[in-house]
Write an enzyme that holds these catalytic residues in place. Structure first.
Site, PDB file in Angstrom:
ATOM      1  N   TYR A   1       4.686   6.291  -5.248  1.00  0.00           N
ATOM      2  CA  TYR A   1       5.832   5.343  -5.190  1.00  0.00           C
ATOM      3  C   TYR A   1       6.104   4.936  -6.664  1.00  0.00           C
ATOM      4  O   TYR A   1       6.346   3.822  -7.223  1.00  0.00           O
ATOM      5  CB  TYR A   1       5.055   3.863  -4.801  1.00  0.00           C
TER       6      TYR A   1
ATOM      7  N   ASP B   1       1.676   1.869  -6.458  1.00  0.00           N
ATOM      8  CA  ASP B   1       2.303   0.598  -6.773  1.00  0.00           C
ATOM      9  C   ASP B   1       3.143   0.453  -5.531  1.00  0.00           C
ATOM     10  O   ASP B   1       4.400   0.505  -5.810  1.00  0.00           O
ATOM     11  CB  ASP B   1       3.152   0.735  -7.959  1.00  0.00           C
TER      12      ASP B   1
ATOM     13  N   CYS C   1       1.510  -6.214  -5.365  1.00  0.00           N
ATOM     14  CA  CYS C   1       2.826  -7.491  -5.237  1.00  0.00           C
ATOM     15  C   CYS C   1       2.370  -8.302  -4.355  1.00  0.00           C
ATOM     16  O   CYS C   1       3.166  -9.340  -3.952  1.00  0.00           O
ATOM     17  CB  CYS C   1       4.189  -6.972  -5.083  1.00  0.00           C
TER      18      CYS C   1
ATOM     19  N   GLU D   1       1.270 -11.356  -8.812  1.00  0.00           N
ATOM     20  CA  GLU D   1       0.598  -9.828  -8.606  1.00  0.00           C
ATOM     21  C   GLU D   1      -0.494  -9.358  -9.289  1.00  0.00           C
ATOM     22  O   GLU D   1      -0.925 -10.377 -10.370  1.00  0.00           O
ATOM     23  CB  GLU D   1       1.988  -9.064  -9.686  1.00  0.00           C
TER      24      GLU D   1
END
Length: 364
Positions: free
Chosen positions: A216, A297, A322, A356
């Site tokens: 990612y 991520d 996140c 986050e």
């Protein structure tokens, strides 16, 4: 935060002084993840206001006037006159754009949304329409010149740009400057200051590095700065445009030890298992890499079970999240094979409940 729309606008939800917000979030994270990590939580703060370099607003039409809107806390939307989250460049641009659009029937007709992106080099405004855009090229070009910005107009199946300038932002990590190109529809971290802190934290967390595998990777937000810590990097991303920008960013920053591949997580795992071959892997021998670290991520949905099982094979995992809830669920599985050695909280979005996190996991 003294916003005239606080309580009505659904975007900002924490009615606390900033230090109290930070403590509230830190205590929540420390309590939620105590079963996985009992060390000292690293806390990285934001500016309380003017921190967003990217922002989206709806457009409402009423009595031949147009207004910016946001989702309301007690209604579908509210009209707003300002937003204290956006950075100074966007804040100055918002009323000027609304005035320009309001005086032009052809530009304000059927517009339903606007997005602002500010970089160290350029401001871009994306206008969203429910109509065909043929014949408006000159009007968009003139609007861009008057405002000193790049205009991108979008409708279903259509995109018009006022010029060919690319979006590029620069930032400094541990004394080194980087510049990254990205597309106007690409995901970016909207809080530049906290993004720098996230990347710096990830770099400082890496020890005994050999090669890195990143999933990612986007346009290389983490990849480019972290490449200097590793012998070689293999980074994957499903978006064709993001990979194109990642390759430009390697050249722009003079980095030659990264191999970017346009592959989904599922395709990457198939390649590693030998289940199938990929033309995109021509010239790449996966067996030549010695991956000491894997960086993930993922989107808010977190990691799928198959990806968790895959990354369990690696000695060190750097997980940027996140969404604390999906991170918690993923750590239930990852903690069976790995121990969390570092845990950080990044306040990307002050005055909201959003949090986050970054976690470094080492194989038991």
């Amino acid at each position: 935060m003294r916003c005239v729309h606080f309580g009505e606008c659904g975007s900002c939800t924490l009615a606390l002084p900033y230090e109290d917000q930070l403590n509230f979030k830190a205590n929540f994270i420390a309590d939620k993840f105590r079963e996985f990590f009992d060390g000292e939580l690293e806390i990285f703060s934001s500016k309380p206001q003017r921190y967003r370099s990217r922002a989206e607003f709806g457009i409402w039409h009423e009595n031949d006037e147009i207004y910016y809107t946001m989702h309301g806390s007690r209604s579908k939307f509210i009209k707003i006159s300002e937003c204290l989250k956006v950075d100074e460049s966007i804040a100055a641009l918002m009323p000027r754009l609304l005035e320009e659009l309001g005086t032009s029937n052809e530009l304000k007709s059927k517009i339903f949304g606007v997005e602002f992106i500010s970089t160290s080099e350029l401001c871009a405004v994306i206008l969203l329409y429910h109509k065909r855009l043929e014949g408006l090229e000159a009007a968009f070009s003139e609007l861009a010149k008057r405002l000193g910005v790049k205009i991108v107009a979008r409708s279903r199946g259509q995109k018009i740009s006022s010029d060919e300038r690319e979006l590029c932002d620069s930032f400094e990590i541990n004394g080194l400057r980087y510049a990254l190109n990205f597309g106007d529809s690409a995901f970016i971290q909207p809080n530049k200051c906290v993004n720098e802190k996230m990347i710096s934290w990830a770099m400082n967390a890496v020890q005994n590095a050999e090669d890195m595998l990143e999933m990612y990777c986007g346009h290389g937000n983490f990849t480019i700065p972290l490449a200097g810590k590793f012998r070689r990097v293999l980074a994957t991303e499903i978006s064709k445009s993001s990979i194109a920008n990642a390759l430009k960013n390697c050249e722009r920053n003079g980095i030659g030890n990264i191999k970017f591949l346009r592959m989904s997580a599922e395709e990457l795992m198939s390649a590693f298992s030998g289940e199938r071959g990929f033309r995109r892997l021509e010239g790449v021998n996966l067996a030549d890499f010695t991956f000491s670290h894997v960086l993930v991520d993922p989107p808010r949905a977190g990691l799928e079970a198959s990806v968790i099982n895959f990354i369990k094979n690696y000695e060190n995992i750097v997980y940027i999240s996140c969404n604390p809830q999906t991170l918690y669920e993923n750590l239930k599985e990852l903690s069976l094979t790995h121990k969390a050695t570092k845990f950080a909280m990044f306040d990307q979005f002050a005055n909201t409940n959003h949090i986050e996190c970054g976690v470094v996991l080492k194989k038991r």
